[in-house]
Design an enzyme around this catalytic site. Structure first.
Site, PDB file in Angstrom:
ATOM      1  CB  THR A   3      -1.881  -1.348  -9.280  1.00  0.00           C
ATOM      2  OG1 THR A   3      -3.109  -2.069  -9.259  1.00  0.00           O
ATOM      3  CG2 THR A   3      -1.335  -1.175  -7.864  1.00  0.00           C
ATOM      4  CD  GLU A  51     -10.636  -2.335  -8.719  1.00  0.00           C
ATOM      5  OE1 GLU A  51     -11.828  -2.073  -8.413  1.00  0.00           O
ATOM      6  OE2 GLU A  51      -9.686  -2.117  -7.943  1.00  0.00           O
ATOM      7  CG  ASP A  69      -5.202  -7.784  -7.792  1.00  0.00           C
ATOM      8  OD1 ASP A  69      -4.111  -7.984  -7.261  1.00  0.00           O
ATOM      9  OD2 ASP A  69      -6.120  -7.140  -7.249  1.00  0.00           O
ATOM     10  CD  GLU A 120      -3.051  -0.938   0.133  1.00  0.00           C
ATOM     11  OE1 GLU A 120      -3.051   0.070  -0.595  1.00  0.00           O
ATOM     12  OE2 GLU A 120      -3.881  -1.857   0.007  1.00  0.00           O
ATOM     13  NE  ARG A 180      -3.946   2.795  -0.916  1.00  0.00           N
ATOM     14  CZ  ARG A 180      -5.215   2.677  -0.576  1.00  0.00           C
ATOM     15  NH1 ARG A 180      -5.920   3.739  -0.282  1.00  0.00           N
ATOM     16  NH2 ARG A 180      -5.797   1.497  -0.501  1.00  0.00           N
TER      17      ARG A 180
HETATM   18  C1  DMJ Z   1      -6.446   0.147  -5.415  1.00  0.00           C
HETATM   19  O1  DMJ Z   1      -5.810   0.583  -4.281  1.00  0.00           O
HETATM   20  C2  DMJ Z   1      -5.479  -0.502  -6.357  1.00  0.00           C
HETATM   21  O2  DMJ Z   1      -6.077  -0.559  -7.588  1.00  0.00           O
HETATM   22  C3  DMJ Z   1      -5.112  -1.900  -5.983  1.00  0.00           C
HETATM   23  O3  DMJ Z   1      -4.303  -2.568  -6.913  1.00  0.00           O
HETATM   24  C4  DMJ Z   1      -6.331  -2.743  -5.788  1.00  0.00           C
HETATM   25  N1  DMJ Z   1      -7.529  -1.998  -5.788  1.00  0.00           N
HETATM   26  C5  DMJ Z   1      -7.609  -0.764  -5.073  1.00  0.00           C
HETATM   27  C6  DMJ Z   1      -8.945  -0.142  -5.329  1.00  0.00           C
HETATM   28  O4  DMJ Z   1      -9.945  -1.063  -5.505  1.00  0.00           O
END
Ligand code: DMJ
Length: 644
Positions: free
Chosen positions: A619, A533, A399, A265, A269
């Site tokens: 992501t 998503e 994912d 995270e 982020r």
């Molecule tokens: C986000 O923080 C990122 O996309 C992560 O890879 C998974 N999904 C959350 C939001 O759904």
């Protein structure tokens, strides 16, 4: 050896004969040697080991380029705590041990779940970072201090193929589309203003109670919504707001925290958000901050294999742990597999190869390891480097590993052949084992548990429409159209999961069994927490096909968000997408500002706003530039004169 008691003499040492004393001493010294030696065989988690052994002695090998052989040797050595390949404990077979509720794509990455994990999940203490390591990191950092000046933002801009914000900030010619884009911008401003008013400096806004939420996912770091919003504000031209955010980073972003954070995270982020803010704006502040933060993440890789554990202490100890719920102290594919893009850019900016070495090591291990049916299971031991369980998912837990393979290839200016090969082989295995067609003709990705299919698709897995879409063009020539069709089919299915609900928002997970088709059958799967998503896939599919339906679907989502998630002081998730009496969860997730609203804005913008030839999105939707290496390395006389 039994000691004989002399008649009339006490059994103390004084009463022993010389030869007996000698034998006794010999025995004693043997015993001491044995005990000390045994310390080496204790599991890492035993504190005695830390007390008695010098830290360098238990320093695990991390593999960087050139150290592969050493690492391979290390991996061969059996260890007591290793989980044998393919062996699953009874607890694991019963559904992943202490896996918290609500896990999805974001699972180890989903917000609430992660918080639960941080609250109770320290299972395996890892004695990885030694004091000497801290020193080494400091040396590395100062050694590369010179590298800080080496990166020229001006040159970087010149190496881009197209202007980053396009003509007129990507403003679409068509008035209706522009109106929609303006609406999305208004939503961002509304979300931001409320965050600023009620939760400034906290991680997220609680829009119903009008206060801030900190949580324990970021190890004491604050301002997640600010860092996640920087680039969105900037590309939307909300410059006053962007400046407030930048000032907060300057005055209040404190990276000296000492808490326990999710490595994943913090990376997606904070590292992602600061990197993209730097690349977009050229503000040195962001570069300085992100390099400082990058240093703090390095100790997480000090495991026997170099595969990082999930939780890291951001303080000087750098200690790391596996999530308590993860089988047998394993690391999670979607977590250690989602560092590559950011770490490559940390090397770009710092000139320090260490970041690239760390992620290339992960890549090499994953490339070599045997894969069941060509699939990548979600749990891997950072100690043995073996899979711990055979659960495969394109949603939560797996994912973004797949996402980062294709994006690594694209971000390398299509030079990273290993990433390319791994991505397309993984995709083939996914198609062969996971992709299904429902009786009603919907294409979906099932989950795989040691060969048994679970006919469920998480909201998180809906990113895969976009992923397969952006990778279509570089697939084998005879597969390109097929991949684009597959991407469109999956995106269609995800849209159906929205369309079949009363609110027109999609559930956390939907199923294709017991008569269900793209609907949630369990109460616990009915919630929507402002996830991006599905909209992310609309955005990519729009860019790739220009089929107007993707913009229409995006607009449906805007209307639904406005109707069901907008409250007086921000946006909130809802607990049940199938009922019109909204029950709000009182949380404005930071990814709503970073991803959901950004993807919507891009969907209604011209393609020249952050063109895909030059940018990949991490992501968390933070744009990172394609590394045009030959251009960046070209030393024309004109470049030599460029200031940073
Ligand atoms: C986000 O923080 C990122 O996309 C992560 O890879 C998974 N999904 C959350 C939001 O759904």
């Amino acid at each position: 050896m039994v000691f004989r008691k002399l008649p009339g003499v006490s059994a103390s040492g004084m009463g022993l004969r010389l030869s007996q004393k000698f034998v006794f001493l010999l025995f004693l010294s043997g015993l001491v040697t044995l005990c000390f030696g045994a310390l080496f065989f204790l599991p890492d988690s035993v504190r005695l080991k830390r007390i008695f052994l010098s830290k360098t002695e238990i320093q695990p090998v991390t593999v960087g380029s050139g150290l592969e052989n050493e690492a391979r040797e290390h991996l061969k050595r059996p260890r007591e705590q290793d989980h044998p390949r393919g062996v699953t404990s009874a607890k694991e077979t019963s559904g992943g041990g202490a896996r918290p509720k609500g896990l999805g794509r974001k699972t180890p990455t989903s917000y609430e779940a992660t918080e639960e994990r941080l609250a109770g999940g320290k299972a395996q203490e890892d004695l990885t970072l030694s004091g000497s390591n801290v020193e080494m990191e400091k040396v590395t950092s100062s050694d590369h201090a010179a590298g800080l000046d080496a990166f020229s933002h001006r040159k970087f801009q010149r190496c881009l193929l197209k202007p980053m914000l396009g003509r007129d900030g990507g403003k679409p010619g068509d008035p209706k589309t522009n109106e929609r884009r303006e609406k999305v911008k208004e939503m961002m401003k509304f979300a931001w203003d409320n965050y600023k008013q009620y939760a400034w400096g906290k991680n997220e806004l609680r829009p119903l109670t009008k206060n801030g939420h900190i949580g324990n996912m970021f190890g004491g770091l604050r301002g997640a919504s600010i860092i996640d919003s920087l680039d969105t504000l900037y590309i939307m031209g909300l410059l006053d707001e962007y400046n407030d955010a930048k000032d907060w980073v300057r005055t209040s972003l404190d990276l000296t925290s000492n808490g326990e954070a999710s490595l994943f995270e913090v990376n997606i982020r904070y590292v992602g958000g600061l990197l993209s803010a730097y690349y977009l704006t050229g503000e040195e502040l962001f570069k300085t901050k992100v390099l400082e933060l990058g240093q703090k993440l390095l100790p997480a890789f000090n495991t026997p294999t170099g595969i990082p554990r999930g939780v890291i202490n951001l303080g000087s100890s750098g200690t790391s742990w596996s999530w308590g719920w993860a089988s047998a102290g394993s690391s999670i594919l979607a977590e250690f597999g989602t560092l590559h893009l950011e770490f490559i850019h940390l090397t770009e900016l710092s000139g320090d190869p260490v970041y690239t070495e760390k992620v290339m090591n992960i890549r090499k291990l994953l490339n070599k390891i045997e894969k069941p049916q060509g699939l990548y299971p979600n749990f891997l031991s950072p100690v043995s480097g073996n899979w711990v369980q055979h659960h495969v998912s394109i949603g939560g837990l797996g994912d973004s590993f797949y996402e980062y393979l294709i994006k690594s290839y694209l971000m390398s200016d299509k030079t990273d052949e290993d990433a390319k090969q791994m991505y397309y082989s993984a995709l083939e295995a996914i198609e062969a084992n996971l992709v299904q067609k429902s009786p009603g003709g919907l294409t979906y990705m099932a989950e795989w548990r040691g060969g048994i299919l679970d006919h469920k698709m998480g909201h998180l897995a809906c990113f895969s429409g976009g992923m397969i879409g952006i990778g279509a063009d570089d697939g084998a020539p005879d597969k390109r159209q097929h991949y684009l069709d597959l991407a469109a089919e999956i995106t269609h299915t995800c849209h159906e999961s929205y369309d079949r609900s009363a609110t027109k928002l999609g559930p956390e997970a939907f199923r294709f069994d017991s008569g269900a088709e793209a609907t949630a059958t369990r109460l616990s799967d009915r919630y929507y927490i402002l996830r991006p998503e599905v909209i992310e896939s609309y955005m990519y599919m729009w860019r790739l096909t220009h089929d107007p339906k993707y913009r229409d679907w995006g607009w449906e989502a805007v209307e639904a968000l406005e109707q069901h998630c907008r409250v007086e002081s921000g946006f909130s998730g809802i607990r049940d997408v199938y009922t019109l009496t909204d029950s709000h969860d009182n949380m404005q997730q930071s990814f709503f500002l970073s991803e959901t609203l950004k993807y919507l804005y891009l969907l209604f913008s011209d393609d020249d706003l952050l063109p895909l030839e030059d940018w990949v999105f991490n992501t968390e939707a933070h744009p990172l530039p394609v590394v045009h290496k030959s251009c960046m390395q070209d030393k024309s006389p004109q470049d030599k004169m460029l200031p940073g």
